[in-house]
Write a protein that holds these residues in place. Sequence first.
Motif, PDB file in Angstrom:
ATOM      1  N   PHE A 291       0.866  -1.179   0.000  1.00 22.84           N
ATOM      2  CA  PHE A 291       0.000   0.000   0.000  1.00 22.84           C
ATOM      3  C   PHE A 291       0.904   1.231   0.000  1.00 22.84           C
ATOM      4  O   PHE A 291       1.936   1.233   0.680  1.00 22.84           O
ATOM      5  CB  PHE A 291      -0.868   0.071   1.275  1.00 22.84           C
ATOM      6  N   PRO A 292       0.542   2.308  -0.671  1.00 24.88           N
ATOM      7  CA  PRO A 292      -0.636   2.533  -1.515  1.00 24.88           C
ATOM      8  C   PRO A 292      -0.339   2.353  -3.009  1.00 24.88           C
ATOM      9  O   PRO A 292      -1.050   2.903  -3.847  1.00 24.88           O
ATOM     10  CB  PRO A 292      -0.967   4.001  -1.203  1.00 24.88           C
ATOM     11  N   TYR A 293       0.709   1.594  -3.329  1.00 28.25           N
ATOM     12  CA  TYR A 293       0.981   1.211  -4.709  1.00 28.25           C
ATOM     13  C   TYR A 293       1.906   0.000  -4.685  1.00 28.25           C
ATOM     14  O   TYR A 293       2.528  -0.313  -3.659  1.00 28.25           O
ATOM     15  CB  TYR A 293       1.615   2.363  -5.521  1.00 28.25           C
ATOM     16  N   CYS A 294       2.001  -0.674  -5.821  1.00 31.61           N
ATOM     17  CA  CYS A 294       2.850  -1.861  -5.938  1.00 31.61           C
ATOM     18  C   CYS A 294       4.032  -1.556  -6.852  1.00 31.61           C
ATOM     19  O   CYS A 294       3.924  -0.771  -7.790  1.00 31.61           O
ATOM     20  CB  CYS A 294       2.065  -3.035  -6.525  1.00 31.61           C
ATOM     21  N   ASN A 295       5.135  -2.197  -6.551  1.00 31.40           N
ATOM     22  CA  ASN A 295       6.297  -2.149  -7.427  1.00 31.40           C
ATOM     23  C   ASN A 295       6.969  -0.775  -7.418  1.00 31.40           C
ATOM     24  O   ASN A 295       6.794   0.005  -6.499  1.00 31.40           O
ATOM     25  CB  ASN A 295       5.912  -2.604  -8.837  1.00 31.40           C
ATOM     26  N   ARG A 296       7.716  -0.464  -8.468  1.00 28.88           N
ATOM     27  CA  ARG A 296       8.542   0.735  -8.477  1.00 28.88           C
ATOM     28  C   ARG A 296       7.845   1.948  -9.104  1.00 28.88           C
ATOM     29  O   ARG A 296       6.976   1.784  -9.963  1.00 28.88           O
ATOM     30  CB  ARG A 296       9.838   0.471  -9.263  1.00 28.88           C
ATOM     31  N   ILE A 297       8.298   3.129  -8.672  1.00 25.42           N
ATOM     32  CA  ILE A 297       7.954   4.388  -9.335  1.00 25.42           C
ATOM     33  C   ILE A 297       9.265   5.017  -9.799  1.00 25.42           C
ATOM     34  O   ILE A 297      10.163   5.261  -8.983  1.00 25.42           O
ATOM     35  CB  ILE A 297       7.205   5.341  -8.390  1.00 25.42           C
TER      36      ILE A 297
ATOM     37  N   PHE B 294      -3.779   5.115  -6.519  1.00 26.98           N
ATOM     38  CA  PHE B 294      -3.773   4.000  -5.564  1.00 26.98           C
ATOM     39  C   PHE B 294      -3.521   2.667  -6.242  1.00 26.98           C
ATOM     40  O   PHE B 294      -3.922   2.416  -7.376  1.00 26.98           O
ATOM     41  CB  PHE B 294      -5.120   3.937  -4.844  1.00 26.98           C
ATOM     42  N   GLY B 295      -2.846   1.781  -5.500  1.00 28.69           N
ATOM     43  CA  GLY B 295      -2.701   0.383  -5.870  1.00 28.69           C
ATOM     44  C   GLY B 295      -2.423  -0.432  -4.630  1.00 28.69           C
ATOM     45  O   GLY B 295      -2.009   0.107  -3.594  1.00 28.69           O
ATOM     46  N   MET B 296      -2.658  -1.748  -4.694  1.00 30.67           N
ATOM     47  CA  MET B 296      -2.399  -2.607  -3.539  1.00 30.67           C
ATOM     48  C   MET B 296      -2.081  -4.017  -4.019  1.00 30.67           C
ATOM     49  O   MET B 296      -2.353  -4.398  -5.154  1.00 30.67           O
ATOM     50  CB  MET B 296      -3.579  -2.625  -2.570  1.00 30.67           C
ATOM     51  N   GLY B 297      -1.511  -4.804  -3.108  1.00 35.13           N
ATOM     52  CA  GLY B 297      -1.182  -6.184  -3.426  1.00 35.13           C
ATOM     53  C   GLY B 297      -0.562  -6.866  -2.233  1.00 35.13           C
ATOM     54  O   GLY B 297      -0.528  -6.315  -1.125  1.00 35.13           O
TER      55      GLY B 297
ATOM     56  N   CYS C  58       9.006 -15.412  -5.950  1.00 34.41           N
ATOM     57  CA  CYS C  58       7.792 -14.667  -5.618  1.00 34.41           C
ATOM     58  C   CYS C  58       6.804 -14.784  -6.767  1.00 34.41           C
ATOM     59  O   CYS C  58       7.196 -14.655  -7.930  1.00 34.41           O
ATOM     60  CB  CYS C  58       8.098 -13.192  -5.374  1.00 34.41           C
ATOM     61  N   VAL C  59       5.552 -15.031  -6.446  1.00 31.46           N
ATOM     62  CA  VAL C  59       4.461 -14.994  -7.414  1.00 31.46           C
ATOM     63  C   VAL C  59       3.405 -14.117  -6.764  1.00 31.46           C
ATOM     64  O   VAL C  59       2.726 -14.536  -5.841  1.00 31.46           O
ATOM     65  CB  VAL C  59       3.928 -16.406  -7.729  1.00 31.46           C
ATOM     66  N   GLU C  60       3.289 -12.875  -7.240  1.00 29.85           N
ATOM     67  CA  GLU C  60       2.616 -11.811  -6.493  1.00 29.85           C
ATOM     68  C   GLU C  60       1.343 -11.315  -7.179  1.00 29.85           C
ATOM     69  O   GLU C  60       1.389 -10.909  -8.342  1.00 29.85           O
ATOM     70  CB  GLU C  60       3.560 -10.620  -6.331  1.00 29.85           C
ATOM     71  N   PRO C  61       0.233 -11.278  -6.466  1.00 28.75           N
ATOM     72  CA  PRO C  61      -0.994 -10.672  -6.995  1.00 28.75           C
ATOM     73  C   PRO C  61      -1.002  -9.169  -6.710  1.00 28.75           C
ATOM     74  O   PRO C  61      -0.836  -8.728  -5.576  1.00 28.75           O
ATOM     75  CB  PRO C  61      -2.090 -11.383  -6.195  1.00 28.75           C
ATOM     76  N   VAL C  62      -1.188  -8.357  -7.744  1.00 27.28           N
ATOM     77  CA  VAL C  62      -1.158  -6.901  -7.602  1.00 27.28           C
ATOM     78  C   VAL C  62      -2.246  -6.269  -8.467  1.00 27.28           C
ATOM     79  O   VAL C  62      -2.697  -6.855  -9.451  1.00 27.28           O
ATOM     80  CB  VAL C  62       0.215  -6.314  -7.987  1.00 27.28           C
ATOM     81  N   THR C  63      -2.633  -5.041  -8.089  1.00 28.65           N
ATOM     82  CA  THR C  63      -3.637  -4.322  -8.871  1.00 28.65           C
ATOM     83  C   THR C  63      -3.009  -3.463  -9.959  1.00 28.65           C
ATOM     84  O   THR C  63      -3.709  -3.029 -10.877  1.00 28.65           O
ATOM     85  CB  THR C  63      -4.496  -3.418  -7.973  1.00 28.65           C
ATOM     86  N   ASN C  64      -1.716  -3.166  -9.827  1.00 30.37           N
ATOM     87  CA  ASN C  64      -1.072  -2.304 -10.819  1.00 30.37           C
ATOM     88  C   ASN C  64       0.327  -2.804 -11.146  1.00 30.37           C
ATOM     89  O   ASN C  64       0.979  -3.442 -10.333  1.00 30.37           O
ATOM     90  CB  ASN C  64      -0.979  -0.865 -10.315  1.00 30.37           C
ATOM     91  N   THR C  65       0.767  -2.505 -12.343  1.00 28.04           N
ATOM     92  CA  THR C  65       2.106  -2.873 -12.761  1.00 28.04           C
ATOM     93  C   THR C  65       3.104  -1.815 -12.307  1.00 28.04           C
ATOM     94  O   THR C  65       2.750  -0.742 -11.823  1.00 28.04           O
ATOM     95  CB  THR C  65       2.183  -3.008 -14.286  1.00 28.04           C
ATOM     96  N   THR C  66       4.355  -2.123 -12.487  1.00 29.49           N
ATOM     97  CA  THR C  66       5.422  -1.206 -12.127  1.00 29.49           C
ATOM     98  C   THR C  66       5.273   0.139 -12.844  1.00 29.49           C
ATOM     99  O   THR C  66       4.984   0.186 -14.037  1.00 29.49           O
ATOM    100  CB  THR C  66       6.775  -1.837 -12.498  1.00 29.49           C
TER     101      THR C  66
END
Length: 348
Positions: A104-110, A203-206, A303-311
């Motif tokens: 939270f509040p986003y997944c992966n890199r910015i 926003f994004g989460m995972g 890792c096998v990860e469920p996410v709402t948004n990509t990097t």
Amino acid sequence: MASNARPTTSQPPTPIQTTMREASIHPSATDPATDLRIDDPSLVVLSSGDTTLVVAPEVGGSIAAYFDVVREHTSQRVLHWLRPATRAALAACDPLRMASFPLFPYCNRIRDARFEFDGRTIDLGGDGNGYAHALHGHAWRRPWRVGTRTASSVELHFEHVPDSEKRGDWPFHYRASQRIELLGDALHVTLAAQNLSEGTMPFGMGHHPYYPRTSNTVITAHVDEMWHADAHVLPTHLGPHGAVDALMRGMSADAFDLDNNFSGWTRSATIAWPDEARSVTMTADAPFDHLVVFAPANDVQLCVEPVTNTTDCFNANEDDGARERSGYRVLQPGEAISAGLNWKPQRD
């Protein structure tokens, strides 16, 4: 798309003894994967039959271990469905060495820890993340508050109030929660969040699960395309890759050198250990429509990860449709979102 900063160790933990917290949970069992002691008072231990789940609220609201104790005649053995944390990882409060942690509040890199939103630059540099490209939000690096709990479930809560005096702080007010529960031997996690800001919030989460990895581990999932990445593990383009077809058939964790996002995921993935005659299937609700597979070459991590948004979705181009394909999402003031994740073990 590449998503993760990872611990650098490539050696499995030394086999030692795990002492269970109470006889009512499980008696002592020899556990070759970890020295974790679940009598640690900072941990929340859930049980259901022969299944135990260990939660570390103070370490980013993480899951520290998820395992079954299998009784065989006069002996017993521990089967881990996620890679367990160690006492050293808990002492260091290191989420990257837990079994799984929330995003939270986003997944992966910015990219470069900044993006444009609603006419202003959001600069996240210097918030303590420690990475050139902001990673996984911030909730994974903060303690969570324990709420309602039972023998087999616990609710964890986190609220972020922005601090304008703190450089790089996420400038939006929001609340997040996790309901973590055992349903028989299955793990169910409900992630939820609400925008408490006066304006809109990106926003994004995972969740970020690590799995035991052996030379025989196989991953099966239906995906359509892969986000190719540059040397900074940031997206370059969405397209075909050999891993897409391999995942459909059942891909060896050693088949490719992966740290990538996949699109078109049908929200189900199975991690199997055929030589051990067991597997765990992860399923997800919408909008967990994206899958990250981190399976680096010559490494023990998986890792096998469920996410709402990509990097880097917050920097995706709106004009060419990249935002829509990347899971870019904005919460309106007061808007809430909730979705579930499930892990179901199977022993043949």
